[in-house]
Design a protein around this motif. Structure first.
Motif, PDB file in Angstrom:
ATOM      1  N   VAL A 243      35.922 -62.426  15.840  1.00 38.19           N
ATOM      2  CA  VAL A 243      34.601 -63.023  15.622  1.00 38.19           C
ATOM      3  C   VAL A 243      33.597 -61.901  15.379  1.00 38.19           C
ATOM      4  N   LYS A 244      32.750 -62.083  14.362  1.00 37.00           N
ATOM      5  CA  LYS A 244      31.655 -61.160  14.122  1.00 37.00           C
ATOM      6  C   LYS A 244      30.419 -61.948  13.721  1.00 37.00           C
ATOM      7  N   HIS A 245      29.406 -61.932  14.595  1.00 34.16           N
ATOM      8  CA  HIS A 245      28.119 -62.578  14.332  1.00 34.16           C
ATOM      9  C   HIS A 245      27.043 -61.506  14.259  1.00 34.16           C
ATOM     10  N   PHE A 246      26.176 -61.615  13.250  1.00 39.14           N
ATOM     11  CA  PHE A 246      25.046 -60.701  13.115  1.00 39.14           C
ATOM     12  C   PHE A 246      23.789 -61.404  13.631  1.00 39.14           C
ATOM     13  N   PRO A 247      23.171 -60.881  14.690  1.00 35.11           N
ATOM     14  CA  PRO A 247      22.003 -61.568  15.257  1.00 35.11           C
ATOM     15  C   PRO A 247      20.793 -61.524  14.331  1.00 35.11           C
ATOM     16  N   ILE A 248      20.010 -62.598  14.351  1.00 34.87           N
ATOM     17  CA  ILE A 248      18.729 -62.673  13.643  1.00 34.87           C
ATOM     18  C   ILE A 248      17.644 -62.707  14.704  1.00 34.87           C
ATOM     19  N   THR A 249      16.754 -61.728  14.658  1.00 37.01           N
ATOM     20  CA  THR A 249      15.747 -61.600  15.708  1.00 37.01           C
ATOM     21  C   THR A 249      14.345 -61.742  15.140  1.00 37.01           C
ATOM     22  N   GLN A 250      13.392 -61.993  16.035  1.00 40.69           N
ATOM     23  CA  GLN A 250      11.986 -62.024  15.647  1.00 40.69           C
ATOM     24  C   GLN A 250      11.167 -61.336  16.731  1.00 40.69           C
ATOM     25  N   GLY A 251       9.974 -60.937  16.363  1.00 40.12           N
ATOM     26  CA  GLY A 251       9.127 -60.205  17.298  1.00 40.12           C
ATOM     27  C   GLY A 251       9.106 -58.729  16.969  1.00 40.12           C
ATOM     28  N   ILE A 252       8.049 -58.066  17.408  1.00 42.24           N
ATOM     29  CA  ILE A 252       7.885 -56.640  17.119  1.00 42.24           C
ATOM     30  C   ILE A 252       8.335 -55.787  18.296  1.00 42.24           C
ATOM     31  N   PHE A 253       7.792 -56.051  19.476  1.00 43.61           N
ATOM     32  CA  PHE A 253       8.123 -55.236  20.646  1.00 43.61           C
ATOM     33  C   PHE A 253       9.273 -55.844  21.444  1.00 43.61           C
ATOM     34  N   PHE A 254       9.209 -57.127  21.692  1.00 47.40           N
ATOM     35  CA  PHE A 254      10.264 -57.805  22.440  1.00 47.40           C
ATOM     36  C   PHE A 254      11.037 -58.692  21.472  1.00 47.40           C
ATOM     37  N   ARG A 255      12.044 -58.105  20.890  1.00 43.14           N
ATOM     38  CA  ARG A 255      12.791 -58.809  19.851  1.00 43.14           C
ATOM     39  C   ARG A 255      13.705 -59.833  20.502  1.00 43.14           C
ATOM     40  N   LYS A 256      13.573 -61.072  20.049  1.00 48.88           N
ATOM     41  CA  LYS A 256      14.330 -62.191  20.604  1.00 48.88           C
ATOM     42  C   LYS A 256      15.257 -62.755  19.537  1.00 48.88           C
ATOM     43  N   GLN A 257      16.512 -62.956  19.911  1.00 47.57           N
ATOM     44  CA  GLN A 257      17.461 -63.529  18.964  1.00 47.57           C
ATOM     45  C   GLN A 257      17.189 -65.017  18.811  1.00 47.57           C
ATOM     46  N   ILE A 258      17.004 -65.439  17.572  1.00 43.76           N
ATOM     47  CA  ILE A 258      16.717 -66.852  17.304  1.00 43.76           C
ATOM     48  C   ILE A 258      17.868 -67.550  16.587  1.00 43.76           C
ATOM     49  N   ALA A 259      18.783 -66.753  16.019  1.00 45.35           N
ATOM     50  CA  ALA A 259      19.940 -67.327  15.312  1.00 45.35           C
ATOM     51  C   ALA A 259      20.933 -66.209  15.070  1.00 45.35           C
ATOM     52  N   ALA A 260      22.015 -66.537  14.384  1.00 43.12           N
ATOM     53  CA  ALA A 260      23.036 -65.530  14.066  1.00 43.12           C
ATOM     54  C   ALA A 260      23.730 -65.896  12.770  1.00 43.12           C
ATOM     55  N   VAL A 261      24.045 -64.877  11.985  1.00 46.71           N
ATOM     56  CA  VAL A 261      24.864 -65.065  10.790  1.00 46.71           C
ATOM     57  C   VAL A 261      26.323 -65.033  11.234  1.00 46.71           C
ATOM     58  N   GLN A 262      26.996 -66.168  11.111  1.00 45.65           N
ATOM     59  CA  GLN A 262      28.381 -66.275  11.579  1.00 45.65           C
ATOM     60  C   GLN A 262      29.318 -65.815  10.457  1.00 45.65           C
ATOM     61  N   ALA A 263      29.427 -64.487  10.311  1.00 42.73           N
ATOM     62  CA  ALA A 263      30.188 -63.915   9.194  1.00 42.73           C
ATOM     63  C   ALA A 263      31.681 -64.153   9.330  1.00 42.73           C
ATOM     64  N   VAL A 264      32.207 -63.969  10.530  1.00 45.44           N
ATOM     65  CA  VAL A 264      33.627 -64.199  10.811  1.00 45.44           C
ATOM     66  C   VAL A 264      33.714 -65.017  12.087  1.00 45.44           C
ATOM     67  N   SER A 265      34.471 -66.101  12.041  1.00 50.58           N
ATOM     68  CA  SER A 265      34.461 -67.050  13.164  1.00 50.58           C
ATOM     69  C   SER A 265      35.874 -67.379  13.642  1.00 50.58           C
ATOM     70  N   GLY A 266      36.492 -66.418  14.321  1.00 49.75           N
ATOM     71  CA  GLY A 266      37.757 -66.693  14.983  1.00 49.75           C
ATOM     72  C   GLY A 266      38.962 -66.732  14.071  1.00 49.75           C
ATOM     73  N   ILE A 267      39.166 -65.688  13.260  1.00 49.95           N
ATOM     74  CA  ILE A 267      40.325 -65.676  12.367  1.00 49.95           C
ATOM     75  C   ILE A 267      41.469 -64.876  12.994  1.00 49.95           C
ATOM     76  N   SER A 268      42.692 -65.222  12.618  1.00 48.30           N
ATOM     77  CA  SER A 268      43.892 -64.552  13.113  1.00 48.30           C
ATOM     78  C   SER A 268      44.862 -64.336  11.957  1.00 48.30           C
ATOM     79  N   PHE A 269      45.495 -63.166  11.938  1.00 46.90           N
ATOM     80  CA  PHE A 269      46.544 -62.872  10.965  1.00 46.90           C
ATOM     81  C   PHE A 269      47.286 -61.630  11.447  1.00 46.90           C
ATOM     82  N   HIS A 270      48.371 -61.305  10.796  1.00 47.42           N
ATOM     83  CA  HIS A 270      49.116 -60.100  11.141  1.00 47.42           C
ATOM     84  C   HIS A 270      49.607 -59.419   9.872  1.00 47.42           C
ATOM     85  N   ILE A 271      49.920 -58.131   9.987  1.00 45.13           N
ATOM     86  CA  ILE A 271      50.452 -57.352   8.871  1.00 45.13           C
ATOM     87  C   ILE A 271      51.651 -56.562   9.379  1.00 45.13           C
TER      88      ILE A 271
END
Length: 359
Positions: A28-56
């Protein structure tokens, strides 16, 4: 026969088949989306990868395909820990740290410490997509290719120059061009320099992140053939990222199809192209051109309706349900389909998998 040791305690040992080099579990890889200047608060996340599995497995080429923005390159960078995964495991069979011949240990790259990662860097390398951006324009070819040797303290100056010339010869470039700069080479030659740099430390595993997408079609085949020859010569294992399905069919042994951060289908190359079972794979395969005018004229192209949903607010249930021609509600919009083995070595994440000829 190799001897494997585990990096975890004996109560919960890491298990991997002996032929397996890399195993990704629920990455899983989520990129947080924040707002605010001094106290940055996460308001959402870009869900780039959501629980994938594979093998090589060792010596094979595993391809990941999908539309732009589906999470292919993010997955590759998380595998190498160039990006910090949000959660999940990336298990890698590394050479044993004690240097004993034929001995290996399984390391979770996602939780490895700095010392372990530095050691793993010698076994894992990447060839980037853009050969114009991945090479430092202020460094000579000799400095670029020798940099990994310098970082890891391998050899003296004379040894490194000799190694650089050897690598240039391996990738099909003139070994006398060590003092030239990247701007003096064409795109295909620059990509060969990037390949030479990746080979400098004799890696076992390489990530090829769309290595030919920025090159002319006439040059693509040369670079792909080079990668195939190097794999045969050095026993390399590849994770190949691409969006060109024709290229993937040419170079990969097994293929995983991604859609909006999740794996939709995983199968060996021939099975995926001849017996696709996921509706999204059906649409992708119908877009692959066929060099036969009669077949091409009579085939039916599958056109997906609507746009790709935002990874910030993806659909519930199956992420493909908003564009899927076979979706059945409410199941497809509420229940997340598991990646199941519907045939031997053929995994599909769909509630209603169906073999469909797309030719």
């Amino acid at each position: 026969m190799t001897q494997d040791t585990q990096t975890q305690d004996t109560d919960n040992p890491i298990q991997m088949p002996p032929e397996r080099l890399l195993q990704v579990e629920n990455l899983v890889k989520h990129f947080p989306i924040t707002q605010g200047i001094f106290f940055r608060k996460q308001i959402a996340a870009v869900q780039a990868v959501s629980g994938i599995s594979f093998h090589i497995d060792r010596g094979e080429t595993f391809g990941i395909v999908g539309e732009s923005g589906c999470g292919k390159s993010t997955t590759a960078r998380c595998v190498l820990r160039l990006l910090e995964p949000t959660s999940g495991k990336v298990l890698y069979r590394a050479e044993s740290s004690d240097g004993s011949s034929g001995s290996h240990e399984i390391i979770d790259i996602a939780s490895a410490n700095k010392a372990e990662l530095r050691r793993l860097r010698r076994e894992m390398q990447i060839v980037f997509q853009d050969p114009y951006a991945s090479l430092n324009p202020r460094m000579t070819v000799a400095s670029i290719i020798a940099e990994p040797l310098v970082v890891h303290g391998i050899g003296d100056t004379a040894d490194r120059i000799e190694r650089v010339k050897e690598l240039l010869k391996v990738v099909g470039l003139n070994p006398e061009h060590t003092n030239r700069y990247p701007h003096e080479f064409s795109g295909g030659q620059r990509q060969r320099i990037g390949v030479a740099r990746a080979l400098a430390l004799n890696p076992a595993f390489m990530v090829l992140d769309e290595p030919v997408s920025a090159l002319d079609v006439s040059i693509q085949a040369q670079v792909l053939n080079l990668m195939g020859d190097l794999q045969d010569e050095f026993g390399l294992t590849y994770l190949f990222i691409a969006h060109d399905l024709s290229v993937v069919r040419h170079v990969c042994d097994r293929v995983g199809v991604m859609y909006l951060g999740r794996m939709a289908e995983v199968a060996d190359r021939d099975t995926l192209y001849e017996r696709p079972m996921h509706p999204y794979t059906h649409a992708l395969m119908s877009a692959v051109p066929i060099p036969d005018p009669t077949i091409e004229r009579n085939r039916r192209r599958i056109i997906l309706e609507g746009d790709i949903p935002s990874p910030i607010n993806p659909p519930t249930g199956c992420r493909f349900n908003t564009r899927c021609p076979r979706a059945e509600f409410p199941r497809c919009s509420e229940e997340i389909p598991a990646l199941k083995e519907v045939e031997p070595d053929h995994w599909v994440a769909c509630h209603f998998p169906e073999v469909k000829q797309v030719v």
